[in-house]
Design a protein around this motif. Structure first.
Motif, PDB file in Angstrom:
ATOM      1  N   GLN A   1      23.448  37.944  42.644  1.00  0.00           N
ATOM      2  CA  GLN A   1      24.003  38.634  41.490  1.00  0.00           C
ATOM      3  C   GLN A   1      24.990  37.734  40.757  1.00  0.00           C
ATOM      4  OE1 GLN A   1      25.646  42.360  42.989  1.00  0.00           O
ATOM      5  NE2 GLN A   1      23.775  43.425  42.397  1.00  0.00           N
ATOM      6  N   ARG A   2      25.149  38.022  39.486  1.00  0.00           N
ATOM      7  CA  ARG A   2      26.145  37.298  38.698  1.00  0.00           C
ATOM      8  C   ARG A   2      27.534  37.685  39.210  1.00  0.00           C
ATOM      9  NH1 ARG A   2      25.257  37.001  32.290  1.00  0.00           N
ATOM     10  NH2 ARG A   2      23.227  36.418  33.158  1.00  0.00           N
ATOM     11  N   GLU A   3      28.404  36.683  39.349  1.00  0.00           N
ATOM     12  CA  GLU A   3      29.738  36.945  39.861  1.00  0.00           C
ATOM     13  C   GLU A   3      30.802  36.276  38.992  1.00  0.00           C
ATOM     14  OE1 GLU A   3      30.099  35.346  43.811  1.00  0.00           O
ATOM     15  OE2 GLU A   3      29.800  33.276  43.176  1.00  0.00           O
ATOM     16  N   LEU A   4      31.944  36.912  38.953  1.00  0.00           N
ATOM     17  CA  LEU A   4      33.058  36.378  38.182  1.00  0.00           C
ATOM     18  C   LEU A   4      33.645  35.163  38.879  1.00  0.00           C
ATOM     19  CD1 LEU A   4      35.077  36.796  35.788  1.00  0.00           C
ATOM     20  CD2 LEU A   4      36.467  38.114  37.414  1.00  0.00           C
ATOM     21  N   VAL A   5      33.926  34.134  38.113  1.00  0.00           N
ATOM     22  CA  VAL A   5      34.562  32.926  38.645  1.00  0.00           C
ATOM     23  C   VAL A   5      36.039  32.880  38.248  1.00  0.00           C
ATOM     24  CG1 VAL A   5      34.542  30.407  38.670  1.00  0.00           C
ATOM     25  CG2 VAL A   5      32.383  31.663  38.534  1.00  0.00           C
ATOM     26  N   ALA A   6      36.294  33.058  36.965  1.00  0.00           N
ATOM     27  CA  ALA A   6      37.672  32.987  36.468  1.00  0.00           C
ATOM     28  C   ALA A   6      37.730  33.640  35.104  1.00  0.00           C
ATOM     29  CB  ALA A   6      38.145  31.537  36.380  1.00  0.00           C
ATOM     30  N   GLY A   7      38.938  34.066  34.720  1.00  0.00           N
ATOM     31  CA  GLY A   7      39.109  34.675  33.420  1.00  0.00           C
ATOM     32  C   GLY A   7      40.470  34.339  32.839  1.00  0.00           C
ATOM     33  N   ILE A   8      40.564  34.424  31.516  1.00  0.00           N
ATOM     34  CA  ILE A   8      41.835  34.191  30.847  1.00  0.00           C
ATOM     35  C   ILE A   8      41.965  35.202  29.713  1.00  0.00           C
ATOM     36  CG2 ILE A   8      40.849  32.370  29.368  1.00  0.00           C
ATOM     37  CD1 ILE A   8      43.652  30.979  29.598  1.00  0.00           C
ATOM     38  N   SER A   9      43.099  35.888  29.700  1.00  0.00           N
ATOM     39  CA  SER A   9      43.293  36.933  28.698  1.00  0.00           C
ATOM     40  C   SER A   9      43.742  36.328  27.373  1.00  0.00           C
ATOM     41  CB  SER A   9      44.338  37.923  29.189  1.00  0.00           C
ATOM     42  OG  SER A   9      45.642  37.347  29.106  1.00  0.00           O
ATOM     43  N   SER A  10      43.835  37.197  26.373  1.00  0.00           N
ATOM     44  CA  SER A  10      44.303  36.752  25.060  1.00  0.00           C
ATOM     45  C   SER A  10      45.763  36.282  25.126  1.00  0.00           C
ATOM     46  CB  SER A  10      44.159  37.877  24.034  1.00  0.00           C
ATOM     47  OG  SER A  10      44.897  39.015  24.450  1.00  0.00           O
ATOM     48  N   PHE A  11      46.486  36.734  26.134  1.00  0.00           N
ATOM     49  CA  PHE A  11      47.874  36.319  26.309  1.00  0.00           C
ATOM     50  C   PHE A  11      48.011  35.085  27.187  1.00  0.00           C
ATOM     51  CE2 PHE A  11      49.755  39.793  24.151  1.00  0.00           C
ATOM     52  CZ  PHE A  11      48.971  40.908  24.407  1.00  0.00           C
TER      53      PHE A  11
ATOM     54  N   PHE B   1      47.004  35.003  30.444  1.00  0.00           N
ATOM     55  CA  PHE B   1      47.036  35.321  31.870  1.00  0.00           C
ATOM     56  C   PHE B   1      45.685  34.958  32.484  1.00  0.00           C
ATOM     57  CE2 PHE B   1      51.119  36.966  31.743  1.00  0.00           C
ATOM     58  CZ  PHE B   1      51.256  37.913  30.746  1.00  0.00           C
ATOM     59  N   THR B   2      45.729  34.384  33.666  1.00  0.00           N
ATOM     60  CA  THR B   2      44.512  33.919  34.314  1.00  0.00           C
ATOM     61  C   THR B   2      44.265  34.641  35.631  1.00  0.00           C
ATOM     62  OG1 THR B   2      45.703  32.138  35.444  1.00  0.00           O
ATOM     63  CG2 THR B   2      44.742  31.615  33.296  1.00  0.00           C
ATOM     64  N   ASN B   3      43.015  34.705  36.003  1.00  0.00           N
ATOM     65  CA  ASN B   3      42.642  35.231  37.314  1.00  0.00           C
ATOM     66  C   ASN B   3      41.449  34.454  37.833  1.00  0.00           C
ATOM     67  OD1 ASN B   3      41.187  37.041  35.217  1.00  0.00           O
ATOM     68  ND2 ASN B   3      40.002  37.346  37.083  1.00  0.00           N
ATOM     69  N   TYR B   4      41.345  34.354  39.142  1.00  0.00           N
ATOM     70  CA  TYR B   4      40.297  33.558  39.772  1.00  0.00           C
ATOM     71  C   TYR B   4      39.672  34.313  40.928  1.00  0.00           C
ATOM     72  CZ  TYR B   4      42.561  29.704  37.316  1.00  0.00           C
ATOM     73  OH  TYR B   4      43.089  28.879  36.348  1.00  0.00           O
TER      74      TYR B   4
ATOM     75  N   ALA C   1      37.109  30.283  43.838  1.00  0.00           N
ATOM     76  CA  ALA C   1      37.532  29.314  42.832  1.00  0.00           C
ATOM     77  C   ALA C   1      39.015  28.945  42.941  1.00  0.00           C
ATOM     78  CB  ALA C   1      37.260  29.858  41.433  1.00  0.00           C
ATOM     79  N   LYS C   2      39.785  29.765  43.614  1.00  0.00           N
ATOM     80  CA  LYS C   2      41.215  29.511  43.712  1.00  0.00           C
ATOM     81  C   LYS C   2      41.500  28.171  44.357  1.00  0.00           C
ATOM     82  CE  LYS C   2      42.845  34.281  43.873  1.00  0.00           C
ATOM     83  NZ  LYS C   2      43.404  35.359  44.712  1.00  0.00           N
ATOM     84  N   GLY C   3      42.398  27.421  43.748  1.00  0.00           N
ATOM     85  CA  GLY C   3      42.777  26.122  44.279  1.00  0.00           C
ATOM     86  C   GLY C   3      41.846  24.994  43.891  1.00  0.00           C
TER      87      GLY C   3
END
Length: 115
Positions: free
Chosen positions: A44-54, A56-59, A63-65
């Motif tokens: 399945q497709r999985e989230l790797v990382a994201g960045i908001s309009s402000f 803010f990032t998430n991993y 992917a962390k590190g």
């Protein structure tokens, strides 16, 4: 309508690095959250990382590190720097732009990690 074009994929040896780019057009880029996903064959497709309009990032834990997501709103582009690549990182990588109910996808770029 937002159009997204990914680039930067390719063949890399284990331990190597790649920087993926997601170039956007057709919308107010700075207002969108941009996410990178990947899909390996049979998975399945999985989230790797994201960045908001402000900014803010998430991993994902995978992917962390090893990965860094960043955005350049002046260039309407989001980058995903990936280091210490492993064979299990092999997948098609997609970026998406999301704002409210709207979500757009690029066509993907292939990343292959192999010796």
């Amino acid at each position: 309508q937002v159009q997204l074009v990914e680039s930067g994929g390719g063949l890399v040896q284990p331990g190597g690095s790649l920087r993926l780019s997601c170039a956007a057009s057709g919308g107010i880029f700075s207002m969108y959250t941009i996410n990178w996903y990947r899909q390996a064959p049979g998975k399945q497709r999985e989230l790797v990382a994201g960045i908001s309009s402000f900014g803010f990032t998430n991993y994902a834990n995978s992917a962390k590190g090893r990965s860094t997501i960043s955005r350049d709103n002046a260039k309407n582009t989001v980058y995903l720097q990936m280091n210490s690549l492993k064979p299990e990182d092999t997948a098609v990588y997609y970026c998406s732009a999301a704002r409210g109910k709207d979500k757009y996808w690029g066509q993907g770029t292939q990343v292959t990690v192999s010796s």
